[in-house]
Design an enzyme around this catalytic site. Structure first.
Site, PDB file in Angstrom:
ATOM      1  N   ILE A 129       3.265  21.437  28.933  1.00 22.20           N
ATOM      2  CA  ILE A 129       3.945  21.056  27.703  1.00 22.20           C
ATOM      3  C   ILE A 129       2.991  20.607  26.602  1.00 22.20           C
ATOM      4  O   ILE A 129       3.305  20.685  25.422  1.00 22.20           O
ATOM      5  CB  ILE A 129       4.991  19.949  28.008  1.00 22.20           C
ATOM      6  CG1 ILE A 129       5.996  19.829  26.861  1.00 22.20           C
ATOM      7  CG2 ILE A 129       4.315  18.608  28.301  1.00 22.20           C
ATOM      8  CD1 ILE A 129       7.180  18.937  27.176  1.00 22.20           C
ATOM      9  N   THR A 164       9.636  22.812  31.141  1.00 18.59           N
ATOM     10  CA  THR A 164      10.403  23.347  32.270  1.00 18.59           C
ATOM     11  C   THR A 164      11.657  22.521  32.556  1.00 18.59           C
ATOM     12  O   THR A 164      12.591  23.031  33.171  1.00 18.59           O
ATOM     13  CB  THR A 164       9.537  23.407  33.535  1.00 18.59           C
ATOM     14  OG1 THR A 164       8.984  22.105  33.789  1.00 18.59           O
ATOM     15  CG2 THR A 164       8.403  24.395  33.370  1.00 18.59           C
ATOM     16  N   ASP A 186       3.886  13.213  36.712  1.00 24.77           N
ATOM     17  CA  ASP A 186       3.970  11.867  36.152  1.00 24.77           C
ATOM     18  C   ASP A 186       4.945  11.048  37.006  1.00 24.77           C
ATOM     19  O   ASP A 186       6.106  11.420  37.166  1.00 24.77           O
ATOM     20  CB  ASP A 186       4.482  11.964  34.710  1.00 24.77           C
ATOM     21  CG  ASP A 186       4.430  10.633  33.973  1.00 24.77           C
ATOM     22  OD1 ASP A 186       4.339   9.585  34.642  1.00 24.77           O
ATOM     23  OD2 ASP A 186       4.486  10.646  32.733  1.00 24.77           O
ATOM     24  N   GLU A 263      -6.395  16.190  39.126  1.00 23.03           N
ATOM     25  CA  GLU A 263      -5.893  14.933  39.657  1.00 23.03           C
ATOM     26  C   GLU A 263      -6.280  14.758  41.117  1.00 23.03           C
ATOM     27  O   GLU A 263      -6.596  13.649  41.557  1.00 23.03           O
ATOM     28  CB  GLU A 263      -4.361  14.876  39.507  1.00 23.03           C
ATOM     29  CG  GLU A 263      -3.890  14.626  38.098  1.00 23.03           C
ATOM     30  CD  GLU A 263      -4.313  13.259  37.576  1.00 23.03           C
ATOM     31  OE1 GLU A 263      -4.347  12.289  38.359  1.00 23.03           O
ATOM     32  OE2 GLU A 263      -4.620  13.156  36.375  1.00 23.03           O
TER      33      GLU A 263
END
Length: 287
Positions: A129, A164, A186, A263
């Site tokens: 995004i 999404t 997140d 991550e």
């Protein structure tokens, strides 16, 4: 805006413009694509999306798979008026394969570029995004394609800026996908923000819609509470069952998911734990 801030922005824009030259093979550097770690999925991001999957033009993302079609018969009547012409959507170019793997919230694309050589015959799409992060992945893919031009690698991977949580069924038909990855999403720790989590009762129904029977949702997080949340919501959904651990560990995508995302590498450096769970799309019951 201060002069120093303007100078930094100009430097980033100049760097990105230079990197997009056709003969540049240098991989992009993250410091020129920095952006906030998270974006509000409920905000209006001015995104462009197709009203139906059949109207999505994938040709710019996968140019090597574009199908050459014969020119339209000249006997076909053209729209009669300019207004008719404006209302007639351009026919999207066809590609020879469907996208079958989606990485939701792909970040800087570590999983995408690791999966591409593992599944060279499968089209893989990253969905992100954030504007700058999507741009980084685009530039990364272009550089990798140039570096591996002789071998023809990374032609099967692309990235798309999309939300999404709102528009997943606009891009994929029912049962189109074989794999969906949700890596280190997140956590939205506060209870009032749980509605923004990428796994929920409603969203799991959308994943069930775009996944074919036997398809797999891959999840990984370093947050135990979020892991339990995702397991609880997928196990409660009638279209999914959890994949047994022995089968999970035998899946070649799992070690890549653990080690190749940005991550995942950060968690590794901090000696943290990674919680993995896979869920299989079940056959729809007979009516």
């Amino acid at each position: 805006m201060g002069r120093a801030k303007k100078d930094r922005r100009q430097k980033r824009e100049d760097y990105r413009a230079a990197l997009r030259e056709d003969d540049v093979t240098e991989l992009p550097r993250k410091k020129f694509y920095r952006q906030r770690a998270h974006a509000n999925p409920f905000s209006d991001h001015r995104l462009i999306y197709p009203p139906h999957p059949d109207q999505m033009d994938w040709s710019s993302l996968y140019p090597d798979y574009v199908v050459d079609e014969p020119q339209q018969d000249q006997q076909t009547p053209a729209p009669e008026t300019p207004s008719d012409r404006e209302l007639t959507p351009a026919r999207p170019k066809r590609i020879s394969k469907d996208v079958e793997v989606a990485d939701i919230g792909c970040g800087f694309g570590g999983l995408l570029v690791a999966l591409a050589p593992l599944m060279p015959e499968t089209l893989i799409l990253g969905l992100e995004i954030r504007v700058s992060v999507t741009q980084f992945v685009e530039d990364r893919i272009k550089a990798l394609r140039r570096q591996n031009e002789a071998a023809g690698l990374y032609r099967n991977v692309g990235v798309l800026r999309a939300n999404t949580m709102k528009f997943l069924p606009n891009f994929f038909r029912k049962g189109q996908l074989a794999k969906v990855f949700i890596c280190f999403p997140d956590p939205h720790f506060k209870a009032r923000k749980h509605k923004q989590r990428i796994v929920s009762t409603t969203l799991n129904s959308e994943y069930a819609y775009v996944l074919r029977p036997g398809g797999i949702v891959y999840t990984i997080t370093d947050v135990p509470d979020l892991h339990e949340w995702m397991v609880q919501h997928f196990e409660a959904h009638p279209s999914f069952e959890r994949v047994p651990e022995d089968e999970q560990e035998a899946d070649p995508c799992v070690p890549i998911m653990r080690t190749e995302t940005e991550e995942g590498k950060k968690v590794e450096r901090h000696k943290g734990q990674k919680h993995v769970a896979l869920f299989r799309r079940l056959e729809d019951p007979a009516w």
